[in-house]
Design a protein around this motif. Structure first.
Motif, mmCIF file in Angstrom:
data_model
loop_
_atom_site.group_PDB
_atom_site.id
_atom_site.type_symbol
_atom_site.label_atom_id
_atom_site.label_comp_id
_atom_site.label_asym_id
_atom_site.label_seq_id
_atom_site.Cartn_x
_atom_site.Cartn_y
_atom_site.Cartn_z
ATOM 1 N N CYS A 52 0.800 -1.223 0.000
ATOM 2 C CA CYS A 52 0.000 0.000 0.000
ATOM 3 C C CYS A 52 0.836 1.278 0.000
ATOM 4 O O CYS A 52 0.295 2.356 -0.257
ATOM 5 C CB CYS A 52 -0.953 0.000 1.200
ATOM 6 N N CYS A 59 -4.706 1.870 -1.687
ATOM 7 C CA CYS A 59 -5.499 0.870 -0.957
ATOM 8 C C CYS A 59 -6.649 1.521 -0.201
ATOM 9 O O CYS A 59 -6.584 2.706 0.175
ATOM 10 C CB CYS A 59 -4.613 0.122 0.049
ATOM 11 N N SER A 60 -7.673 0.729 0.033
ATOM 12 C CA SER A 60 -8.757 1.156 0.912
ATOM 13 C C SER A 60 -8.499 0.569 2.296
ATOM 14 O O SER A 60 -7.750 -0.396 2.449
ATOM 15 C CB SER A 60 -10.096 0.668 0.356
ATOM 16 N N PRO A 61 -9.119 1.103 3.339
ATOM 17 C CA PRO A 61 -8.874 0.597 4.698
ATOM 18 C C PRO A 61 -9.291 -0.871 4.818
ATOM 19 O O PRO A 61 -10.147 -1.360 4.076
ATOM 20 C CB PRO A 61 -9.756 1.493 5.570
ATOM 21 N N PRO A 62 -8.685 -1.622 5.755
ATOM 22 C CA PRO A 62 -9.048 -3.031 5.957
ATOM 23 C C PRO A 62 -10.487 -3.166 6.425
ATOM 24 O O PRO A 62 -11.034 -2.294 7.115
ATOM 25 C CB PRO A 62 -8.056 -3.512 7.015
ATOM 26 N N ASP A 68 -5.739 -7.124 6.138
ATOM 27 C CA ASP A 68 -4.878 -6.150 5.456
ATOM 28 C C ASP A 68 -5.722 -5.135 4.689
ATOM 29 O O ASP A 68 -6.863 -5.415 4.313
ATOM 30 C CB ASP A 68 -3.960 -6.861 4.460
ATOM 31 N N PRO A 69 -5.130 -3.948 4.428
ATOM 32 C CA PRO A 69 -5.788 -3.025 3.488
ATOM 33 C C PRO A 69 -5.948 -3.697 2.123
ATOM 34 O O PRO A 69 -5.214 -4.623 1.771
ATOM 35 C CB PRO A 69 -4.829 -1.837 3.415
#
Length: 998
Positions: A52, A59-62, A68-69
């Motif tokens: 990321c 990436c988007s948040p997990p 993981d993201p």
């Protein structure tokens, strides 16, 4: 111990790979398939836990604290990546956006590579090298909203599956090689908001009327798509359309009145078609319309009365049509109008008196009409006017005083009108003006001293008026002045000495005034002066010998003055196309160069010039004594020179013997690689590498002429080595690349119009290339030197056909095709019969290899004046770039002019030819040295050159087509030529087109 090391290494790699999550591994797999020569992805570290923080990865948040993201976007635009489409990216399960724009992604785009991209909503692969058909699988991507495949090399038709996009909103296929017709099934993609298909060689066909079903469409861009027929009236139903572009096609018929119903439209582009009939009224209803361009058509009749009533209208272009009648009075109410171009029509009447008071006008061009009356007084009331072009009309009266305060003006062209009175004083000194053209009017008064404030003035053209008074000394402050033309006026007084400071001066024409005093001395700054015309004045005194030191002066007319004294012998240094000192009071003998019949008409009306151009004046007793003393001085000088020459020859003989003995010690270490059967050895080549054999030198090295023991001559290019240039590693790499490209290209080519590479020799950092010797040198040297007169039209035609066939072979008959990348007249060599060979392949590339990262661009491809315009924004060259450069060579052959010349100002040869042909006609660009009996052929070849130099690559013909067109110019000269016992394929093509049976 070795087993422990291997196990340790394996454990390290295994442990490293375990630290990176699965999405990171997919990205690393994608990277392995690409050549990252610029190390743009150097921070893609396999030791990271997630990707990321890597370049281009977002990436988007997990979803949960323990997960993981998620990679949702990859943007690797403009990173010089080379290789096929990295299919591993489609394994990223949540990848919604992917951009690989402006790289060198090549090969075909396979359906199997794209199908796994099920989450993709945004795909941008523009500005790459992708080839082959458009992948049908793209339409099966369920989430795809945005698809940009522009500026690639996709070919074939648009696949029928493209009718099945479930959600697509934006489709751009601009600037590819798509053929077949524009399909009507695109109307099935009801979600489309943008459809951009411009600059593709589609099969000529009509605009599908079914596109009117795309009710959400906001942008319809179909420029240069080979469209024919009429504009479907149904398109007027596209209520959401903002950008409507059908320019540069072959559309005919009228502009449909239904287009005035495009309620959301901002821009309408219909220029460069064959539209006819009247412009419909009703555009005033379009509340959002800002730009309308229907120039370069065959529209007729008057401008609609309401055309300028659209409330936001900023730009109106209807130039190059057949419009008649007056300009509507409502023009003065167009409060947002910025740009109005109506030139080359048949409009008459006068402009509204209050025009300019309401609008913030920036550019106005009404040239080549029948307009009369006065120029509106408030034309620059808002103080933003930059261009005022009113050439070839019947405007009268004086210039508005407000123009003297219009500090934003850059170009003013008022030639060929009926304007009179004095020019407003402030207008002479406008700070940004670079072109002030007032020719052929009835202006009076003088040139104001405030002209010193016009710091950017480059062209001052005020000929054919009634200007009087002296030339102000303040003109010497115009450091950018290139042209000062004030012929046929009433100027008086001397030439101010300050004119000698004008270092950029290229043309000075003060013919037919009443100037007096002596000619200027101290003119060393006139290094760019090519034309000096001071004929028909009252100038006296002698001709300054400094004129002979001006390096590019080729037009000198000092006739019909009162000049006295002798003609300076230094004038023999000039290469004059026009020379006239007739009707003065010159005396003495002619310089030897001018004492021949060629210059007979240059000296008429000077009774004091003794002799009849065949001999010198009879010497008097006094002159005999002076001549005797001069001969004594000459004898002493010659004796001293002989002593010096003998000394230098002795030293050089000793140095040559030393150098040859040094070379002899190293001969055994040279490596020779031959590409043809040779009748000589490398030793003979090395023996000829003396400075007295140098015939040329350039950026890459020196060229020697080597005459071998068998009597054959060859040309040897010795590339600069590090030892010769104290070069850094980058320069060494350039030399290596140049050498490798030349050997790789020429070593395998066999064609009569490509220079033959006999062999190459290498030793350490020294590299030699041995070519066939071309006794006439390069086309550029021949064309632009004093030998240019040897190139009559039949010879030039033969040269251009030969060179075209050589380039056509590279583009169409080599596998893979080869792009030369530096086509210019200096790289076209001539044999003893003026046969042409394409040479210098130091930056040539196979098509499949072009753009392989920074290494391929380590040498800037192309030469000034020959580089295609698209290179400026794509930094790429391809076959179309070669064709543009070859078009410039054609224009050189036709005009006899250099590709860049100070006379052109900010233009190059292409722009100069186009502008001159438009304004003055074809005859003003053709080389005067060419015989007018070939005028029809010359004009045909000129048109081919202009076609090759089209600003749009897609409009340039292929080299195979260029050859065919050139041969069709003069079929009687293009006799069938046998190659290996067979007729040239071009002959079959021509015969087939003409219905002949061969």
């Amino acid at each position: 111990m070795r087993l422990v090391l291997v196990f340790s290494l394996f454990f390290h790699i295994f442990n490293t790979s375990l630290s990176l999550n699965q999405e990171g591994l997919y990205l690393l797999e994608a990277k392995r398939g690409l050549d990252d020569a610029g190390n743009a992805l150097a921070d893609w570290n396999p030791r990271d836990a997630t990707p990321c923080n890597w370049t281009g990865v977002f990436c988007s948040p997990p979803l949960t604290p323990s997960s993981d993201p998620i990679v949702t976007s990859v943007n690797l635009s403009a990173n010089n990546l080379v290789g096929p489409f990295p299919a591993a990216l489609c394994r990223l399960p949540s990848l919604a956006s992917l951009s690989l724009s402006n790289n060198y992604i090549n090969s075909s785009l396979l359906d199997s590579s794209l199908r796994p991209c099920s989450s993709l909503s945004h795909l941008n692969l523009s500005l790459n090298n992708l080839v082959g058909p458009l992948p049908a699988a793209l339409a099966s991507l369920p989430a795809l909203l945005y698809l940009d495949l522009s500026s690639n090399n996709f070919s074939g038709p648009i696949p029928p599956s493209f009718a099945d996009f479930p959600r697509l909103e934006r489709l751009s296929l601009v600037n590819n090689l798509l053929n077949s017709a524009i399909p009507s099934f695109l109307s099935n993609v009801s979600t489309l908001r943008e459809l951009n298909l411009s600059y593709n060689p589609f099969t000529p066909g009509p605009i599908p009327a079914e596109l009117a079903q795309l009710h959400s469409l906001e942008q319809l861009w179909l420029a240069s798509c080979n469209l024919i027929g009429e504009i479907p009236p149904e398109l007027g139903r596209l209520a959401n359309l903002t950008n409507f572009d059908l320019s540069t096609n072959s559309l005919s018929g009228p502009i449909p009145p239904s287009l005035t119903q495009l309620s959301s439209v901002v821009q309408i582009e219909l220029y460069h078609n064959s539209l006819s009939g009247r412009i419909p009224s009703g555009f005033s209803k379009l509340a959002n319309l800002r730009q309308i361009d229907a120039s370069m058509n065959q529209l007729e009749g008057p401008l609609p009365e309401d055309i300028f009533d659209a409330p936001l209208l900023e730009s109106v272009h209807f130039f190059d049509n057949h419009l008649t009648g007056s300009i509507p009075a409502r023009l003065s109410r167009a409060s947002n109008l910025v740009d109005l171009k109506l030139f080359r029509n048949r409009l008459d009447g006068s402009l509204p008196a209050d025009f300019g008071k309401s609008s913030r006008l920036v550019s106005l061009d009404l040239s080549d009409n029948l307009l009369s009356g006065e120029i509106p007084a408030g034309i620059c009331d808002h103080g933003v006017l930059e261009e005022l072009l009113l050439i070839d009309n019947f405007f009268g009266g004086s210039l508005p005083e407000g123009l003297g305060r219009c500090r934003t003006l850059t170009r003013v062209r008022l030639t060929n009108n009926r304007l009179s009175g004095e020019v407003p004083a402030g207008m002479w000194g406008l700070p940004h003006i670079w072109l002030l053209e007032l020719k052929n009017n009835s202006f009076s008064g003088g040139i104001s001293p405030v002209i010193s404030n016009a710091a950017n003035l480059s062209n001052l053209v005020i000929s054919d008026n009634q200007f009087s008074g002296g030339i102000p000394s303040e003109m010497g402050a115009l450091c950018k002045l290139y042209e000062f033309s004030a012929s046929n006026n009433r100027l008086t007084g001397p030439l101010p000495s300050s004119l000698g400071n004008l270092a950029e001066l290229g043309q000075l024409n003060l013919r037919n005034n009443s100037l007096s005093g002596e000619l200027l001395r101290g003119i060393e700054s006139w290094k760019k002066l090519s034309e000096l015309n001071l004929a028909y004045n009252d100038l006296a005194g002698g001709i300054p010998q400094e004129l002979g030191d001006l390096p590019v002066l080729n037009y000198l007319d000092l006739s019909n003055n009162m000049l006295t004294g002798e003609i300076p012998v230094q004038l023999q240094n000039l290469k004059l196309n026009q020379f006239n000192v007739s009707n003065n009071q010159l005396s003495g003998s002619l310089p030897p160069l001018f004492a021949n019949q060629v210059y007979r008409n240059s000296f008429l009306g000077n009774p004091g010039l003794c002799g009849d151009l065949s001999g010198l004046c009879p010497a008097s007793e006094g002159s005999r004594a002076r001549h005797g003393f001069v001969w004594l001085l000459w004898a002493i000088f010659i004796l001293a020179a002989l002593v010096l020459v003998v000394g230098v020859a002795w030293f050089y003989w000793r140095y040559r013997n030393y150098r040859r003995s040094k070379l002899g010690m190293d001969k055994s270490k040279w490596t020779l690689t031959s590409f043809h059967k040779l009748g000589f050895s490398e030793y003979e080549i090395l023996d000829c590498l003396d400075e007295d054999n140098v015939i040329g030198s350039g950026a890459s090295g020196k060229v020697y002429k080597a005459v071998l023991s068998n009597g054959e001559a060859v040309a040897v290019k010795k590339l600069w080595g590090a030892s010769n240039r104290d070069a850094d590693n980058v320069e060494n790499q350039i030399v290596d690349d140049h050498f490798e490209a030349e050997v790789a290209t020429l070593g395998k080519i066999r064609h009569k119009n490509i220079v033959k590479l006999w062999c190459c020799c290498t030793h350490k950092d020294c590299k030699l290339l041995v070519y066939e010797y071309m006794p006439k040198g390069s086309l550029g040297d021949m064309l632009h030197s004093s030998k240019g007169g040897l190139l009559d039209w039949p010879t030039r035609y033969k040269i251009v056909v030969d060179a075209a066939e050589g380039l056509s072979y590279l583009h169409h008959d080599c596998v893979p095709p080869i792009v030369h990348r530096d086509v210019k007249s200096n790289n076209i060599l001539l044999d003893g019969e003026f046969g042409a060979r394409v040479a210098d392949f130091g930056v040539a590339k196979a098509v499949e290899a072009i753009g392989k990262g920074p290494k391929s661009m380590s040498v800037i491809a192309g030469s000034c004046g020959y580089i295609a315009p698209e290179y400026a924004y794509t930094l790429r060259v391809n076959e179309k770039s070669d064709i543009y450069s070859f078009g410039v060579v054609i224009l050189e052959l036709v005009t006899g002019r250099l590709p860049v010349d100070p006379e052109f100002g900010e233009k190059d040869l292409v722009k100069w030819v186009c502008g001159t042909v438009d304004q003055k006609g074809v005859e003003h660009v053709i080389d005067p040295k060419l015989d007018v009996c070939f005028m029809e052929e010359i004009q045909k070849v000129l048109k081919i050159g202009l076609l090759c130099t089209s600003s749009l690559p897609i409009n340039r013909p292929s080299m195979r087509r260029v050859v065919k067109m050139l041969l069709e110019v003069s079929p009687d000269k293009a006799k069938p030529e046998k190659r290996d016992g067979k007729l040239s394929p071009y002959y079959y093509e021509i015969a087939s087109d003409q219905g002949s049976i061969v």
